[in-house]
Scaffold this active site. Structure first.
Site, PDB file in Angstrom:
ATOM      1  N   THR A 141      44.476  21.790 -29.994  1.00  0.00           N
ATOM      2  CA  THR A 141      44.307  21.880 -30.896  1.00  0.00           C
ATOM      3  C   THR A 141      44.554  23.985 -30.334  1.00  0.00           C
ATOM      4  OG1 THR A 141      41.813  22.181 -29.951  1.00  0.00           O
ATOM      5  CG2 THR A 141      42.369  20.264 -31.168  1.00  0.00           C
ATOM      6  N   ARG A 194      39.940  32.366 -21.411  1.00  0.00           N
ATOM      7  CA  ARG A 194      39.171  32.995 -22.364  1.00  0.00           C
ATOM      8  C   ARG A 194      39.663  33.959 -22.479  1.00  0.00           C
ATOM      9  NH1 ARG A 194      38.133  28.471 -25.631  1.00  0.00           N
ATOM     10  NH2 ARG A 194      39.366  27.036 -25.300  1.00  0.00           N
ATOM     11  N   CYS A 245      43.442  21.558 -24.497  1.00  0.00           N
ATOM     12  CA  CYS A 245      42.504  21.060 -25.605  1.00  0.00           C
ATOM     13  C   CYS A 245      44.078  21.078 -26.684  1.00  0.00           C
ATOM     14  CB  CYS A 245      41.030  21.096 -26.039  1.00  0.00           C
ATOM     15  SG  CYS A 245      40.899  20.763 -28.084  1.00  0.00           S
ATOM     16  N   GLU A 251      31.168  25.724 -31.786  1.00  0.00           N
ATOM     17  CA  GLU A 251      31.492  24.441 -31.965  1.00  0.00           C
ATOM     18  C   GLU A 251      30.205  23.745 -31.572  1.00  0.00           C
ATOM     19  OE1 GLU A 251      34.949  22.971 -29.301  1.00  0.00           O
ATOM     20  OE2 GLU A 251      35.305  21.809 -31.298  1.00  0.00           O
ATOM     21  N   ARG A 262      39.535  35.378 -29.814  1.00  0.00           N
ATOM     22  CA  ARG A 262      39.398  34.676 -28.433  1.00  0.00           C
ATOM     23  C   ARG A 262      40.922  34.402 -27.834  1.00  0.00           C
ATOM     24  NH1 ARG A 262      41.127  29.733 -28.686  1.00  0.00           N
ATOM     25  NH2 ARG A 262      39.154  28.010 -28.981  1.00  0.00           N
ATOM     26  N   ARG A 266      41.642  32.531 -31.532  1.00  0.00           N
ATOM     27  CA  ARG A 266      40.173  31.785 -32.387  1.00  0.00           C
ATOM     28  C   ARG A 266      40.078  33.413 -33.108  1.00  0.00           C
ATOM     29  NH1 ARG A 266      35.525  29.779 -34.235  1.00  0.00           N
ATOM     30  NH2 ARG A 266      34.189  30.239 -32.299  1.00  0.00           N
ATOM     31  N   ARG A 272      32.461  26.871 -38.192  1.00  0.00           N
ATOM     32  CA  ARG A 272      31.864  26.345 -36.927  1.00  0.00           C
ATOM     33  C   ARG A 272      29.909  26.810 -37.316  1.00  0.00           C
ATOM     34  NH1 ARG A 272      35.599  26.595 -31.746  1.00  0.00           N
ATOM     35  NH2 ARG A 272      37.268  25.303 -32.275  1.00  0.00           N
ATOM     36  N   GLU A 320      36.753  25.959 -20.115  1.00  0.00           N
ATOM     37  CA  GLU A 320      37.841  24.671 -20.461  1.00  0.00           C
ATOM     38  C   GLU A 320      39.085  25.186 -20.175  1.00  0.00           C
ATOM     39  OE1 GLU A 320      36.874  23.527 -25.184  1.00  0.00           O
ATOM     40  OE2 GLU A 320      39.210  23.258 -25.153  1.00  0.00           O
TER      41      GLU A 320
HETATM   42  P1  ADP Z   1      35.370  29.424 -28.383  1.00  0.00           P
HETATM   43  O1  ADP Z   1      35.767  29.960 -29.157  1.00  0.00           O
HETATM   44  O2  ADP Z   1      36.113  30.145 -27.075  1.00  0.00           O
HETATM   45  O3  ADP Z   1      36.845  27.992 -29.374  1.00  0.00           O
HETATM   46  P2  ADP Z   1      32.634  28.387 -29.194  1.00  0.00           P
HETATM   47  O4  ADP Z   1      32.889  27.685 -30.776  1.00  0.00           O
HETATM   48  O5  ADP Z   1      31.498  27.265 -27.990  1.00  0.00           O
HETATM   49  O6  ADP Z   1      34.474  28.556 -28.311  1.00  0.00           O
HETATM   50  O7  ADP Z   1      32.261  30.180 -29.220  1.00  0.00           O
HETATM   51  C1  ADP Z   1      32.207  30.363 -28.327  1.00  0.00           C
HETATM   52  C2  ADP Z   1      30.622  31.733 -27.668  1.00  0.00           C
HETATM   53  O8  ADP Z   1      31.695  32.512 -29.211  1.00  0.00           O
HETATM   54  C3  ADP Z   1      29.549  30.997 -29.383  1.00  0.00           C
HETATM   55  O9  ADP Z   1      28.042  30.953 -28.322  1.00  0.00           O
HETATM   56  C4  ADP Z   1      29.660  31.306 -30.215  1.00  0.00           C
HETATM   57  O10 ADP Z   1      29.074  31.359 -31.232  1.00  0.00           O
HETATM   58  C5  ADP Z   1      30.746  32.631 -30.299  1.00  0.00           C
HETATM   59  N1  ADP Z   1      31.398  32.973 -31.320  1.00  0.00           N
HETATM   60  C6  ADP Z   1      32.203  33.060 -32.017  1.00  0.00           C
HETATM   61  N2  ADP Z   1      32.533  34.032 -32.956  1.00  0.00           N
HETATM   62  C7  ADP Z   1      31.650  34.914 -33.108  1.00  0.00           C
HETATM   63  C8  ADP Z   1      31.693  35.876 -33.506  1.00  0.00           C
HETATM   64  N3  ADP Z   1      32.272  36.127 -34.667  1.00  0.00           N
HETATM   65  N4  ADP Z   1      29.963  36.391 -33.740  1.00  0.00           N
HETATM   66  C9  ADP Z   1      29.550  36.815 -32.656  1.00  0.00           C
HETATM   67  N5  ADP Z   1      30.080  35.111 -31.999  1.00  0.00           N
HETATM   68  C10 ADP Z   1      30.277  34.729 -31.957  1.00  0.00           C
HETATM   69  C1  CIR Z   2      36.489  16.718 -29.478  1.00  0.00           C
HETATM   70  O1  CIR Z   2      37.294  16.088 -29.464  1.00  0.00           O
HETATM   71  O2  CIR Z   2      35.596  17.409 -30.824  1.00  0.00           O
HETATM   72  C2  CIR Z   2      36.581  18.193 -28.926  1.00  0.00           C
HETATM   73  N1  CIR Z   2      37.345  17.309 -27.687  1.00  0.00           N
HETATM   74  C3  CIR Z   2      36.996  19.581 -29.463  1.00  0.00           C
HETATM   75  C4  CIR Z   2      37.871  19.672 -29.714  1.00  0.00           C
HETATM   76  C5  CIR Z   2      38.827  20.665 -30.376  1.00  0.00           C
HETATM   77  N2  CIR Z   2      37.616  21.187 -31.369  1.00  0.00           N
HETATM   78  C6  CIR Z   2      37.923  21.076 -32.585  1.00  0.00           C
HETATM   79  O3  CIR Z   2      38.730  21.616 -33.403  1.00  0.00           O
HETATM   80  N3  CIR Z   2      37.034  22.314 -33.689  1.00  0.00           N
END
Ligand code: ADP
Ligand code: CIR
Length: 344
Positions: free
Chosen positions: A260, A216, A258, A301, A113, A267, A296, A212
């Site tokens: 990060t 995305r 954010c 997250e 993403r 990501r 994660r 966020e």
């Molecule tokens: P972001 O990736 O947008 O920073 P999250 O860590 O919350 O936010 O992930 C968003 C969603 O994508 C969650 O439901 C997570 O489980 C899913 N996800 C991330 N990577 C994968 C993957 N490789 N396969 C399936 N789902 C994934």
């Molecule tokens: C935090 O500070 O924990 C949240 N605002 C998310 C920060 C970004 N996430 C990450 O690096 N895993």
């Protein structure tokens, strides 16, 4: 917190905010406000209210990154290992390393993403309801002009059936509707107004709207065909870039709420079964961290690993190209797979 008093951080608080916000920096920033009315207190609110934050700050607009630089630059530098300059985008497949056989066997699904926001608008923490609606309209219009293989349907969140919403969240296609870090940052104001999910007909391409970040852009599929996932993402980004003006910064690349996510805002993650390494989660986090990877849980997250399955992704997004960040992930998961074989 008294609005302009130096914030109190508990002894257990280890966020980047708590470590970089010295009294001197606070004195320098506390009376500053950006053109969209975002203050230093707004910038740090999430990390002050949520002391388990790992980072703790959210920018309100492009100007935040310059005005609040005495705090944000050290935070950015510590997270990404650099504070820019950020290279030009590069989604080329030509020099990607090959995924190891052992890593490929352990991968359940692959997702890449990027975050994007629109030029000319504040970021989510400082946006007004009217501006948020305008952003949604512009994104919806751009989504009608995608190439055929990415076409699909826009599902506005306020109209979504709760059962469908839960199903989409469970299948990792939709953002969760509660996140205390985002809530404290002001990113959930007026929820669920002007939020939505675009999902392609084959469900492999999606766009989250006004979560966020304003966009995305996501490519997701079962298995470990990293190249196919990355290529689809690149197609989606290219198509949307030609109809939307994305917010960028000369030093920091794509701007996101954010810090990060700056730079590539990318990501790339695999859901990976690491049966052996799951025996000692703390060691897994340490090993991954040393490889420049982030672990994660199975629902993203702040969620837990389940059944030995973890979400492994690139940690660094700024100062590297998209192709280099993906290459880093591919090499890193090969190493993890090897260690997992040894531990199993
Ligand atoms: P972001 O990736 O947008 O920073 P999250 O860590 O919350 O936010 O992930 C968003 C969603 O994508 C969650 O439901 C997570 O489980 C899913 N996800 C991330 N990577 C994968 C993957 N490789 N396969 C399936 N789902 C994934
Ligand atoms: C935090 O500070 O924990 C949240 N605002 C998310 C920060 C970004 N996430 C990450 O690096 N895993």
């Amino acid at each position: 917190m008294e609005e302009k008093g130096f914030p109190a951080f508990g002894t257990g608080c280890a966020s980047l905010l708590s470590r970089h916000l010295t009294r001197r920096v606070w004195e320098e920033l506390k009376d500053l406000e950006t053109g969209s009315g975002y203050t230093a207190a707004d910038l740090i609110r999430s990390g002050v209210e949520q002391q388990e934050s790992s980072v703790g700050v959210y920018a309100g607009d492009a100007e935040s990154y310059d005005l609040f630089s005495p705090l944000l630059t050290p935070v950015v530098r510590e997270y990404h290992g650099n504070a820019g300059p950020h290279p030009a985008p590069d989604y080329s497949l030509a020099h990607l390393p090959e995924l190891s056989v052992s890593a490929a066997r352990k991968i359940i699904s692959t997702r890449v993403r990027v975050g994007r926001n629109l030029a000319g608008f504040p970021l989510g923490p400082a946006i007004s309801p009217g501006q948020r609606r305008e952003v949604e309209e512009r994104i919806k219009a751009a989504l009608t002009r995608l190439p055929e293989h990415l076409q699909g349907t826009y599902h506005p969140l306020p109209e979504m059936d709760p059962a469908l919403r839960d199903d989409l969240i469970e299948r990792h296609l939709l953002f969760k509707n509660e996140d205390r870090f985002l809530l404290s940052a002001g990113l959930m104001r007026d929820w669920p107004e002007a939020r939505g999910l675009f999902l392609s007909h084959d469900e492999a391409f999606s766009v989250w709207v006004n979560e966020e970040d304003q966009l995305r852009i996501i490519s997701l599929q079962k298995g470990g065909d990293v190249t196919e996932v990355f290529k689809r993402l690149a197609d989606g980004v290219a198509a949307l870039s030609s109809h939307l003006d994305f917010l960028t910064h000369p030093r920091l690349g794509s701007l996101t709420s954010c810090p990060t996510n700056l730079g590539t805002a990318m990501r790339a993650s695999v859901h990976m079964k690491l049966k052996g390494l799951a025996e000692d989660e703390e060691a897994l986090h340490k090993t991954a961290n040393a490889l420049g990877l982030q672990v994660r849980g199975i629902h993203g997250e702040h969620s837990e690993g389940r059944g030995g399955i973890y979400d492994i992704s690139n940690r660094m997004r700024l100062g590297v190209t998209e192709a280099a960040a993906l290459g880093h992930l591919i090499d890193g998961i090969a190493r993890l797979a090897l260690l997992d074989d040894e531990a199993s």
